[in-house]
Design a protein around this motif. Structure first.
Motif, mmCIF file in Angstrom:
data_model
loop_
_atom_site.group_PDB
_atom_site.id
_atom_site.type_symbol
_atom_site.label_atom_id
_atom_site.label_comp_id
_atom_site.label_asym_id
_atom_site.label_seq_id
_atom_site.Cartn_x
_atom_site.Cartn_y
_atom_site.Cartn_z
ATOM 1 N N GLU A 16 43.718 46.755 50.921
ATOM 2 C CA GLU A 16 42.304 46.487 51.190
ATOM 3 C C GLU A 16 41.742 45.471 50.191
ATOM 4 O O GLU A 16 40.966 44.591 50.565
ATOM 5 C CB GLU A 16 41.494 47.785 51.150
ATOM 6 N N LEU A 17 42.109 45.604 48.932
ATOM 7 C CA LEU A 17 41.626 44.670 47.915
ATOM 8 C C LEU A 17 42.084 43.242 48.207
ATOM 9 O O LEU A 17 41.347 42.288 47.956
ATOM 10 C CB LEU A 17 42.107 45.088 46.527
ATOM 11 N N ASP A 18 43.290 43.102 48.738
ATOM 12 C CA ASP A 18 43.807 41.771 49.073
ATOM 13 C C ASP A 18 42.952 41.078 50.127
ATOM 14 O O ASP A 18 42.944 39.850 50.225
ATOM 15 C CB ASP A 18 45.244 41.862 49.575
ATOM 16 N N TRP A 25 34.754 40.365 43.779
ATOM 17 C CA TRP A 25 35.432 41.385 42.989
ATOM 18 C C TRP A 25 34.525 42.022 41.942
ATOM 19 O O TRP A 25 34.594 43.219 41.704
ATOM 20 C CB TRP A 25 36.673 40.822 42.322
ATOM 21 N N LEU A 28 32.448 44.547 43.631
ATOM 22 C CA LEU A 28 33.250 45.706 43.982
ATOM 23 C C LEU A 28 33.497 46.580 42.760
ATOM 24 O O LEU A 28 33.411 47.809 42.838
ATOM 25 C CB LEU A 28 34.580 45.269 44.597
#
Length: 86
Positions: A16-18, A25, A28
């Motif tokens: 998911e982060l990718d 970021w 997040l």
């Protein structure tokens, strides 16, 4: 999402982060920290923390920006005409 093990959870989280652009970021990270603080017992004392309030406001701004990112800007005349219609 199947998070039966920490390894599977970490892999799914990494996937998911990718998918999130790097420019978001830091927002997040603020969300994750805010979540962590909200689920810990001492979070009640932080509920009026200015940094947390600012992070929430910043998140709202990011969401608003994402909602309009593909919209075409209006000329002054178009914007005025749209305001008159409302």
């Amino acid at each position: 999402m199947s998070t039966n093990s920490p390894t599977i959870f970490a892999e799914e989280l990494a996937n998911e982060l990718d998918k999130i652009p790097e420019q978001y970021w830091s927002n997040l990270l603020q969300i994750i920290r805010l979540f962590r603080e909200s689920v810990t017992p001492e979070s009640e004392s932080h509920s009026q923390d200015p940094a947390i309030i600012e992070a929430i406001e910043d998140l709202g701004l990011v969401h608003a920006m994402l909602e309009v990112k593909d919209e075409k800007p209006l000329s002054l005349q178009e914007a005025l005409a749209e305001m008159e219609r409302e």
